[in-house]
Scaffold this motif. Structure first.
Motif, PDB file in Angstrom:
ATOM      1  N   LYS A 144      -0.074  22.083  23.695  1.00 38.83           N
ATOM      2  CA  LYS A 144       0.616  23.361  23.544  1.00 38.83           C
ATOM      3  C   LYS A 144       2.073  23.069  23.176  1.00 38.83           C
ATOM      4  CE  LYS A 144      -2.245  25.840  26.930  1.00 38.83           C
ATOM      5  NZ  LYS A 144      -2.257  26.730  28.125  1.00 38.83           N
ATOM      6  N   LEU A 145       2.500  23.592  22.028  1.00 38.17           N
ATOM      7  CA  LEU A 145       3.841  23.379  21.506  1.00 38.17           C
ATOM      8  C   LEU A 145       4.745  24.562  21.831  1.00 38.17           C
ATOM      9  CD1 LEU A 145       2.827  22.254  17.908  1.00 38.17           C
ATOM     10  CD2 LEU A 145       3.633  20.728  19.724  1.00 38.17           C
ATOM     11  N   TYR A 146       6.012  24.279  22.140  1.00 42.03           N
ATOM     12  CA  TYR A 146       6.982  25.327  22.458  1.00 42.03           C
ATOM     13  C   TYR A 146       8.246  25.101  21.635  1.00 42.03           C
ATOM     14  CZ  TYR A 146       3.661  25.928  26.176  1.00 42.03           C
ATOM     15  OH  TYR A 146       2.484  26.109  26.855  1.00 42.03           O
ATOM     16  N   ARG A 147       8.679  26.152  20.942  1.00 41.85           N
ATOM     17  CA  ARG A 147       9.804  26.047  20.020  1.00 41.85           C
ATOM     18  C   ARG A 147      11.141  26.402  20.668  1.00 41.85           C
ATOM     19  NH1 ARG A 147       8.382  25.731  14.550  1.00 41.85           N
ATOM     20  NH2 ARG A 147       6.126  25.723  14.210  1.00 41.85           N
ATOM     21  N   SER A 148      11.134  27.061  21.820  1.00 38.08           N
ATOM     22  CA  SER A 148      12.387  27.452  22.464  1.00 38.08           C
ATOM     23  C   SER A 148      12.445  26.916  23.883  1.00 38.08           C
ATOM     24  CB  SER A 148      12.524  28.980  22.483  1.00 38.08           C
ATOM     25  OG  SER A 148      11.684  29.552  23.465  1.00 38.08           O
ATOM     26  N   ASP A 149      13.665  26.742  24.367  1.00 41.41           N
ATOM     27  CA  ASP A 149      13.832  26.278  25.741  1.00 41.41           C
ATOM     28  C   ASP A 149      13.252  27.277  26.741  1.00 41.41           C
ATOM     29  OD1 ASP A 149      15.116  24.063  24.739  1.00 41.41           O
ATOM     30  OD2 ASP A 149      17.138  24.828  25.135  1.00 41.41           O
ATOM     31  N   ALA A 150      13.347  28.572  26.404  1.00 42.20           N
ATOM     32  CA  ALA A 150      12.867  29.604  27.330  1.00 42.20           C
ATOM     33  C   ALA A 150      11.351  29.557  27.467  1.00 42.20           C
ATOM     34  CB  ALA A 150      13.314  30.979  26.848  1.00 42.20           C
ATOM     35  N   THR A 151      10.641  29.474  26.340  1.00 39.86           N
ATOM     36  CA  THR A 151       9.182  29.445  26.435  1.00 39.86           C
ATOM     37  C   THR A 151       8.699  28.139  27.052  1.00 39.86           C
ATOM     38  OG1 THR A 151       9.049  28.702  24.125  1.00 39.86           O
ATOM     39  CG2 THR A 151       8.792  31.064  24.544  1.00 39.86           C
ATOM     40  N   LEU A 152       9.404  27.045  26.798  1.00 41.03           N
ATOM     41  CA  LEU A 152       9.039  25.781  27.441  1.00 41.03           C
ATOM     42  C   LEU A 152       9.251  25.864  28.941  1.00 41.03           C
ATOM     43  CD1 LEU A 152       8.199  22.809  27.310  1.00 41.03           C
ATOM     44  CD2 LEU A 152      10.609  22.234  26.917  1.00 41.03           C
ATOM     45  N   ALA A 153      10.352  26.461  29.369  1.00 38.41           N
ATOM     46  CA  ALA A 153      10.610  26.585  30.813  1.00 38.41           C
ATOM     47  C   ALA A 153       9.526  27.410  31.496  1.00 38.41           C
ATOM     48  CB  ALA A 153      11.983  27.223  31.037  1.00 38.41           C
ATOM     49  N   ASP A 154       9.113  28.510  30.868  1.00 39.57           N
ATOM     50  CA  ASP A 154       8.025  29.324  31.436  1.00 39.57           C
ATOM     51  C   ASP A 154       6.739  28.506  31.525  1.00 39.57           C
ATOM     52  OD1 ASP A 154       9.690  31.498  31.696  1.00 39.57           O
ATOM     53  OD2 ASP A 154       9.012  32.470  29.846  1.00 39.57           O
ATOM     54  N   ALA A 155       6.447  27.752  30.473  1.00 37.97           N
ATOM     55  CA  ALA A 155       5.222  26.946  30.460  1.00 37.97           C
ATOM     56  C   ALA A 155       5.254  25.871  31.534  1.00 37.97           C
ATOM     57  CB  ALA A 155       5.034  26.312  29.083  1.00 37.97           C
ATOM     58  N   ASN A 290      -5.206  15.398  15.257  1.00 35.57           N
ATOM     59  CA  ASN A 290      -5.943  14.666  16.283  1.00 35.57           C
ATOM     60  C   ASN A 290      -6.407  15.524  17.446  1.00 35.57           C
ATOM     61  OD1 ASN A 290      -5.614  12.060  15.020  1.00 35.57           O
ATOM     62  ND2 ASN A 290      -3.466  12.150  15.647  1.00 35.57           N
ATOM     63  N   HIS A 291      -5.712  16.632  17.688  1.00 40.43           N
ATOM     64  CA  HIS A 291      -6.029  17.514  18.813  1.00 40.43           C
ATOM     65  C   HIS A 291      -5.987  18.961  18.333  1.00 40.43           C
ATOM     66  CE1 HIS A 291      -3.782  14.021  20.377  1.00 40.43           C
ATOM     67  NE2 HIS A 291      -4.488  14.114  21.491  1.00 40.43           N
ATOM     68  N   PRO A 292      -6.671  19.876  19.025  1.00 41.63           N
ATOM     69  CA  PRO A 292      -6.317  21.286  18.861  1.00 41.63           C
ATOM     70  C   PRO A 292      -4.876  21.487  19.309  1.00 41.63           C
ATOM     71  CG  PRO A 292      -8.389  21.052  20.037  1.00 41.63           C
ATOM     72  CD  PRO A 292      -7.775  19.685  19.979  1.00 41.63           C
ATOM     73  N   VAL A 293      -4.131  22.301  18.566  1.00 40.63           N
ATOM     74  CA  VAL A 293      -2.704  22.493  18.835  1.00 40.63           C
ATOM     75  C   VAL A 293      -2.398  23.986  18.867  1.00 40.63           C
ATOM     76  CG1 VAL A 293      -0.387  22.174  17.908  1.00 40.63           C
ATOM     77  CG2 VAL A 293      -2.025  20.288  17.801  1.00 40.63           C
ATOM     78  N   LEU A 294      -1.806  24.428  19.954  1.00 43.57           N
ATOM     79  CA  LEU A 294      -1.321  25.803  20.070  1.00 43.57           C
ATOM     80  C   LEU A 294       0.153  25.849  19.736  1.00 43.57           C
ATOM     81  CD1 LEU A 294      -1.400  28.808  21.098  1.00 43.57           C
ATOM     82  CD2 LEU A 294      -0.824  27.884  23.359  1.00 43.57           C
ATOM     83  N   ASP A 295       0.523  26.668  18.766  1.00 44.09           N
ATOM     84  CA  ASP A 295       1.930  26.988  18.518  1.00 44.09           C
ATOM     85  C   ASP A 295       2.218  28.239  19.346  1.00 44.09           C
ATOM     86  OD1 ASP A 295       4.414  27.861  17.510  1.00 44.09           O
ATOM     87  OD2 ASP A 295       4.034  26.913  15.578  1.00 44.09           O
ATOM     88  N   ALA A 296       2.692  28.035  20.568  1.00 48.41           N
ATOM     89  CA  ALA A 296       2.780  29.122  21.533  1.00 48.41           C
ATOM     90  C   ALA A 296       3.716  30.237  21.076  1.00 48.41           C
ATOM     91  CB  ALA A 296       3.230  28.579  22.893  1.00 48.41           C
ATOM     92  N   ASP A 297       4.842  29.884  20.475  1.00 53.23           N
ATOM     93  CA  ASP A 297       5.817  30.894  20.081  1.00 53.23           C
ATOM     94  C   ASP A 297       5.357  31.702  18.871  1.00 53.23           C
ATOM     95  OD1 ASP A 297       8.700  30.133  21.572  1.00 53.23           O
ATOM     96  OD2 ASP A 297       7.279  28.494  21.386  1.00 53.23           O
TER      97      ASP A 297
END
Length: 417
Positions: A144-155, A290-297
């Motif tokens: 799971k990929l996160y583009r912002s500090d805020a969404t990464l912090a929530d994750a 190589n993996h399934p990848v979620l672009d969460a943002d």
């Protein structure tokens, strides 16, 4: 022509129905699997990200953050879209979904489903081995990929909660992301790699492999219309393209179409759908995912399927049978091209499907209270592929008098009155 006779009719040959049929068969029941299609796994089970999500402790509940709700309401969030024309049809259900997503009720749903989640990969591994299709399971997890500090912090906060229930994961910085997926492009605050979930590179093919196993073991497959189901002396009867079938018991495992059976029988179960789309696109050059990848943002998943890179969207709230409106897919496609080197589309047109959901994000599993021999197994929300064999086991244990491996009470239809 004489009716085909069996102990149990299972209506629906998606992952949930096939899982129930196999587990009933293992316990000595003579089962006929019924579907409107000539092959298993042609509907909802065909279109998903291919994940056996044994690390997904918390269901997909309605958000409680006002800003996020406002973005949803204004149709500005890539993760969710709704049809304004269909709003009157699904707004009452959305309200029930919101109420069922309170922290207390969401925790209740998570703990009720946790035994099924923990059993999900184990049950799949056993069936995959018996069906002799090891190539349909990969064990690299997903990212799971996160583009912002805020969404990464929530994750990361959610991940810390999940770790209390045994969920493993690796927090990745930019360098670690590039090491695992060197063909990805973009600026990311970070990512989480969940190593435990299985990945199925052909979900529809896996359902077909399970159905083939069911037939090899003596089960029968009937093309039939569930709307012809009727209660008869000593059981249930359904019409098929090559004759009718009758059995003492019947299991409704038709996912988003289950209401075609339970509503005429007088059950007011609040089943709704979250629609979704996918499109297979070729990788450009020698690029490998190589993996399934979620672009969460940005609200989409790329998954390396056998047919190509599958781009899957988030949720669309609309009537189950409304015309396709693949706006989310159209918006996601250029973003996906920016994330990974994609070429031309492999599919002639996008696929559309519907995830069957109850407001509390728990399936209905168990005996119908007002009809002898009628059983329910539907409403698996985002986890039909994940949970099909596990809920099939739970249902089969209930139907054959075994001690259930998980408490079935939270899944009873009576919870809706």
């Amino acid at each position: 022509m004489a009716d085909l006779k069996a102990d149990v009719l299972v209506l629906g040959a998606g992952m949930v129905g096939v899982g129930a049929a196999l587990h009933l068969q293992q316990r000595g029941r003579d089962v006929i699997l019924v579907d409107r299609n000539e092959l298993a796994g042609e509907e909802t089970s065909f279109g998903n990200a291919g994940l056996i999500e044994c690390a997904s402790v918390f269901p997909y509940m309605f958000p409680r953050d006002f800003g996020q709700i406002l973005r949803y309401a204004m149709n500005r969030a890539p993760q969710v879209r709704y049809s304004l024309a269909d709003l009157p049809a699904f707004l009452p259900w959305i309200l029930r979904y919101y109420l069922a997503s309170s922290p207390e009720r969401a925790q209740h749903s998570a703990m009720a489903e946790l035994p099924l989640i923990r059993a999900s990969l184990i049950e799949h591994e056993a069936l995959i081995a018996e069906a002799a299709v090891p190539e349909l399971l990969r064990r690299d997890g997903w990212i799971k990929l996160y583009r912002s500090d805020a969404t990464l912090a929530d994750a990361l906060s959610d991940f810390e909660r999940a770790r209390q229930y045994g969920v493993a994961g690796h927090v990745l910085d930019g360098k670690a992301i590039a090491a695992r997926e060197p063909n990805l492009s973009g600026e990311f605050s970070g990512a989480i790699h969940f190593p435990a979930p299985g990945f199925v590179p052909d979900p529809g093919g896996l359902a077909k492999a399970y159905a083939a196993l069911f037939v090899r073991k003596g089960g029968r497959f009937l093309v039939g219309d569930a709307r012809t189901l009727e209660q008869s002396a000593g059981g249930w009867r359904i019409g098929g393209s090559n004759g009718a079938a009758a059995a003492r018991e019947v299991v409704v495992a038709m996912g988003p179409w289950s209401d075609l059976v339970f509503r005429p029988l007088g059950y007011a179960i609040p089943l709704s759908v979250k629609r979704g789309y996918h499109l297979h696109v070729a990788a450009r050059g020698n690029a490998v995912l190589n993996h399934p990848v979620l672009d969460a943002d940005q609200g989409f998943v790329l998954a390396p399927m056998n047919r190509g890179i599958r781009l899957t969207t988030g949720v669309e709230f609309a009537r189950r049978d409304a015309l396709p409106t693949p706006i989310q897919l159209q918006r996601a496609l250029p973003r996906a091209h920016a994330l990974f080197p994609l070429g031309e589309a492999v599919d002639a047109k996008p696929w559309i499907g519907a995830r069957p959901c109850l407001p509390d994000m728990l399936p209905v599993i168990g005996k119908a209270p007002r009809h002898a021999g009628l059983w329910f197994d539907f409403g698996h929300q985002h986890h039909g592929l994940t949970l099909g064999p596990a809920t099939g086991r739970l249902l089969a244990e209930m139907m054959t008098g075994e001690t259930p491996f998980a408490d079935p009470t939270p899944f009873a239809v009576e919870r809706f009155g």
